[in-house]
Design a protein around this motif. Structure first.
Motif, PDB file in Angstrom:
ATOM      1  N   GLU A   1       0.812  -1.206   0.000  1.00  0.00           N
ATOM      2  CA  GLU A   1       0.000   0.000   0.000  1.00  0.00           C
ATOM      3  C   GLU A   1       0.849   1.261   0.000  1.00  0.00           C
ATOM      4  OE1 GLU A   1      -2.621  -0.602   3.314  1.00  0.00           O
ATOM      5  OE2 GLU A   1      -1.185   0.162   4.754  1.00  0.00           O
TER       6      GLU A   1
ATOM      7  N   ASP B   1     -15.157  -3.493  -9.450  1.00  0.00           N
ATOM      8  CA  ASP B   1     -16.090  -4.391  -8.782  1.00  0.00           C
ATOM      9  C   ASP B   1     -17.109  -3.631  -7.942  1.00  0.00           C
ATOM     10  OD1 ASP B   1     -17.050  -6.985  -7.793  1.00  0.00           O
ATOM     11  OD2 ASP B   1     -16.051  -6.451  -5.916  1.00  0.00           O
ATOM     12  N   GLN B   2     -16.632  -2.633  -7.217  1.00  0.00           N
ATOM     13  CA  GLN B   2     -17.516  -1.912  -6.306  1.00  0.00           C
ATOM     14  C   GLN B   2     -17.065  -0.463  -6.219  1.00  0.00           C
ATOM     15  OE1 GLN B   2     -17.277  -3.096  -2.172  1.00  0.00           O
ATOM     16  NE2 GLN B   2     -19.460  -2.699  -1.888  1.00  0.00           N
ATOM     17  N   LYS B   3     -18.047   0.444  -6.186  1.00  0.00           N
ATOM     18  CA  LYS B   3     -17.764   1.871  -6.038  1.00  0.00           C
ATOM     19  C   LYS B   3     -18.653   2.435  -4.933  1.00  0.00           C
ATOM     20  CE  LYS B   3     -18.620   2.520 -10.550  1.00  0.00           C
ATOM     21  NZ  LYS B   3     -18.786   3.206 -11.840  1.00  0.00           N
TER      22      LYS B   3
ATOM     23  N   SER C   1     -14.518   5.004  -2.035  1.00  0.00           N
ATOM     24  CA  SER C   1     -13.638   3.891  -2.412  1.00  0.00           C
ATOM     25  C   SER C   1     -14.012   3.297  -3.766  1.00  0.00           C
ATOM     26  CB  SER C   1     -13.650   2.793  -1.346  1.00  0.00           C
ATOM     27  OG  SER C   1     -14.914   2.177  -1.293  1.00  0.00           O
TER      28      SER C   1
ATOM     29  N   SER D   1     -13.117  -0.520  -5.653  1.00  0.00           N
ATOM     30  CA  SER D   1     -12.481  -1.835  -5.594  1.00  0.00           C
ATOM     31  C   SER D   1     -12.362  -2.381  -7.009  1.00  0.00           C
ATOM     32  CB  SER D   1     -13.302  -2.802  -4.746  1.00  0.00           C
ATOM     33  OG  SER D   1     -13.289  -2.396  -3.405  1.00  0.00           O
TER      34      SER D   1
ATOM     35  N   ILE E   1     -11.046  -5.834  -9.233  1.00  0.00           N
ATOM     36  CA  ILE E   1     -10.714  -7.251  -9.136  1.00  0.00           C
ATOM     37  C   ILE E   1     -10.366  -7.792 -10.519  1.00  0.00           C
ATOM     38  CG2 ILE E   1     -12.144  -7.643  -7.091  1.00  0.00           C
ATOM     39  CD1 ILE E   1     -14.258  -8.892  -9.014  1.00  0.00           C
TER      40      ILE E   1
ATOM     41  N   GLU F   1      -6.878  -8.283  -4.950  1.00  0.00           N
ATOM     42  CA  GLU F   1      -7.852  -7.201  -4.978  1.00  0.00           C
ATOM     43  C   GLU F   1      -7.079  -5.891  -4.882  1.00  0.00           C
ATOM     44  OE1 GLU F   1     -11.819  -5.466  -2.768  1.00  0.00           O
ATOM     45  OE2 GLU F   1     -10.442  -6.699  -1.608  1.00  0.00           O
TER      46      GLU F   1
ATOM     47  N   LYS G   1      -7.595  -1.758  -4.219  1.00  0.00           N
ATOM     48  CA  LYS G   1      -8.587  -0.861  -3.639  1.00  0.00           C
ATOM     49  C   LYS G   1      -8.012   0.539  -3.462  1.00  0.00           C
ATOM     50  CE  LYS G   1     -12.024  -0.559  -0.026  1.00  0.00           C
ATOM     51  NZ  LYS G   1     -12.672  -1.236   1.079  1.00  0.00           N
ATOM     52  N   TRP G   2      -8.795   1.517  -3.889  1.00  0.00           N
ATOM     53  CA  TRP G   2      -8.508   2.919  -3.641  1.00  0.00           C
ATOM     54  C   TRP G   2      -9.452   3.399  -2.548  1.00  0.00           C
ATOM     55  CZ3 TRP G   2      -4.616   5.775  -5.606  1.00  0.00           C
ATOM     56  CH2 TRP G   2      -3.969   5.293  -6.752  1.00  0.00           C
ATOM     57  N   GLU G   3      -8.901   4.007  -1.504  1.00  0.00           N
ATOM     58  CA  GLU G   3      -9.702   4.613  -0.447  1.00  0.00           C
ATOM     59  C   GLU G   3      -9.438   6.114  -0.470  1.00  0.00           C
ATOM     60  OE1 GLU G   3     -10.004   1.883   3.248  1.00  0.00           O
ATOM     61  OE2 GLU G   3      -8.032   1.541   2.346  1.00  0.00           O
TER      62      GLU G   3
ATOM     63  N   THR H   1      -4.199   0.134  -2.191  1.00  0.00           N
ATOM     64  CA  THR H   1      -3.785  -1.128  -1.574  1.00  0.00           C
ATOM     65  C   THR H   1      -3.968  -2.266  -2.563  1.00  0.00           C
ATOM     66  OG1 THR H   1      -4.545  -0.322   0.572  1.00  0.00           O
ATOM     67  CG2 THR H   1      -4.171  -2.690   0.368  1.00  0.00           C
TER      68      THR H   1
END
Length: 132
Positions: free
Chosen positions: A5, A60-62, A67, A69, A71, A81, A83-85, A99
């Motif tokens: 990360e 995959d997910q917003k 965030s 995600s 995949i 996976e 992921k942006w936070e 990450t």
């Protein structure tokens, strides 16, 4: 699980950072050297990671302004996976943390840890440049 990360502060509001990151076409600007054969749409990106593998990724997910995600869209050599936070600060700056969580066996960890660490560092540094 191996975790790679990097976190940066960007002089933009969270909405601007989120809008940029939710378009996979923009991610080409974030990639380090060694990434070749880039192809993307708004929701997917495929590319070769030098000496490792070809990846096809999809959003995959917003969660708006929080965030994103990402995949694999095809089976990669290891489960992962990305992921942006995104965290808005009070002064119109935004923290962005990228990450990569990857299931790496010992051999893959030896081969992939350096490039994956380089990838997270380059993507966050290039995000700052792209949004400056």
């Amino acid at each position: 699980m191996s975790i790679f990360e990097s976190e940066v502060v960007i002089n933009q509001p969270a909405g601007v950072v989120y809008a940029f990151l939710t378009d996979m076409n923009n991610h080409r600007q974030l990639m380090p050297e060694g990434i070749t054969d880039w192809e993307s749409t708004t929701d997917t990106a495929s590319f070769n990671v030098q000496n490792i593998t070809r990846l096809l990724l999809k959003i995959d997910q917003k969660i708006p302004n929080k965030s994103i995600s990402v995949i694999p869209a095809e089976k990669p050599p290891f489960d992962m996976e990305l992921k942006w936070e995104i965290t808005q600060s009070d002064d119109d700056t935004t923290k962005a943390k990228f990450t990569i969580a990857a299931e790496l066996n010992m051999l893959m960890k030896i081969a992939a840890s350096g490039p994956l660490n380089k990838l997270v560092q380059a993507e966050t540094a290039n995000l700052v440049l792209a949004l400056s």
